[in-house]
Design a protein around this motif. Structure first.
Motif, short mmCIF file in Angstrom:
data_model
loop_
_atom_site.label_atom_id
_atom_site.label_comp_id
_atom_site.label_asym_id
_atom_site.label_seq_id
_atom_site.Cartn_x
_atom_site.Cartn_y
_atom_site.Cartn_z
N VAL A 131 0.82 -1.21 0.00
CA VAL A 131 0.00 0.00 0.00
C VAL A 131 0.86 1.26 0.00
N ILE A 132 2.10 1.17 0.53
CA ILE A 132 2.98 2.34 0.55
C ILE A 132 3.81 2.46 -0.73
N GLY A 133 3.61 1.58 -1.69
CA GLY A 133 4.27 1.72 -2.98
C GLY A 133 5.48 0.85 -3.21
N ARG A 134 6.09 0.32 -2.15
CA ARG A 134 7.26 -0.54 -2.36
C ARG A 134 6.81 -1.93 -2.77
N PRO A 135 7.71 -2.74 -3.37
CA PRO A 135 7.37 -4.12 -3.69
C PRO A 135 7.01 -4.92 -2.43
N ALA A 136 5.95 -5.70 -2.52
CA ALA A 136 5.52 -6.51 -1.38
C ALA A 136 5.59 -8.00 -1.69
#
Length: 264
Positions: A131-136
């Motif tokens: 949700v914060i934009g980094r790869p999950a």
């Protein structure tokens, strides 16, 4: 009957990996992940229904999507420091470390330890952003790479670099805020570290051959420039990263333990 008996004896003594070749490739790779690094399965999903927000390389690397991911990630990293000037280079460096850190080690494990070769073409790989934009996490449509089935470990990892990692690095750097060398330095250190993690699982000669091919050869197998060349170098009696990843420039992010600036 004598011939049949010899064949039965031959295959009964064969390594288990060959006796399981009729299993679906996804099942075999999943078993390898569970055996060697069970935590990989939390962020690498084989087949299954990828979530609606997962993105192909062609999707997340568009200008609009890329800017959205970086904006969200920057908002999170700088949320306690709203007045601090944002630096795109270290932010994207850390984003790329998340990306390749979650993806590359399990792909290396699968390519080196499974007899059949996983097709690592970018079109089979979908990124699920946090949700914060980094790869999950990543979702992989598992297909066998028939052309790589009988390649050795060095050839398979070279193929991974050429067909998978180079397009991904290019997709990040074409936006202009970070240079490819920084990403390759980070990724080379990651790959060297994971070869060490595989030390108990692969023959030492295989590990040394991979290390030499990846970090001491100027060229890849096809004669093109090797972007991993000297991304790790002999220093202080060991192999160390060549340059700093720049993450310390971000607020509340300290130097990593292997930082080249640690002694300064």
């Amino acid at each position: 009957m004598a011939t049949l008996s010899r064949q039965v004896q031959q295959f009964s003594s064969a390594p288990l990996i060959f006796l399981q070749s009729d299993r679906p490739l996804a099942t075999s790779i999943d078993a390898l992940l569970h055996e060697h690094r069970a935590y990989f399965i939390d962020t690498l999903h084989l087949n299954g229904n990828a979530p609606a927000d997962s993105l192909t390389l062609g999707e997340w690397s568009t200008s609009a999507c890329w800017q959205d991911l970086q904006q969200r990630y920057g908002d999170d990293v700088y949320k306690q420091h709203p007045d601090q000037l944002r630096e795109a280079k270290p932010l994207q460096s850390l984003w790329a470390q998340w990306y390749f850190g979650l993806l590359v080690p399990p792909l290396m494990l699968a390519l080196i330890l499974e007899s059949r070769a996983l097709d690592c073409s970018p079109q089979h790989i979908r990124l699920q952003p946090h949700v914060i934009g980094r790869p999950a996490a990543f979702w992989i449509d598992v297909q066998e790479d028939e052309d790589a089935r009988y390649l050795n470990a060095v050839q398979r990892i070279d193929r991974l670099v050429q067909h998978t990692l180079i397009p991904m690095v290019d997709a990040i750097t074409r936006h202009g805020d970070i240079n490819a060398r920084l990403i390759w330095n980070n990724t080379g250190f990651l790959m060297h570290w994971f070869l060490g993690e595989l030390k108990e699982s692969i023959p030492e000669l295989t590990r040394l051959a991979l290390e030499h091919a990846l970090f001491f050869n100027k060229q890849l197998i096809d004669g093109s420039d090797n972007p991993l060349y000297r991304t790790v170098i002999p220093r202080n009696g060991t192999m160390e990263r060549r340059s700093c990843c720049q993450r310390y420039r971000l607020p509340d992010v300290q130097q990593c333990n292997s930082c080249t600036l640690a002694a300064s």
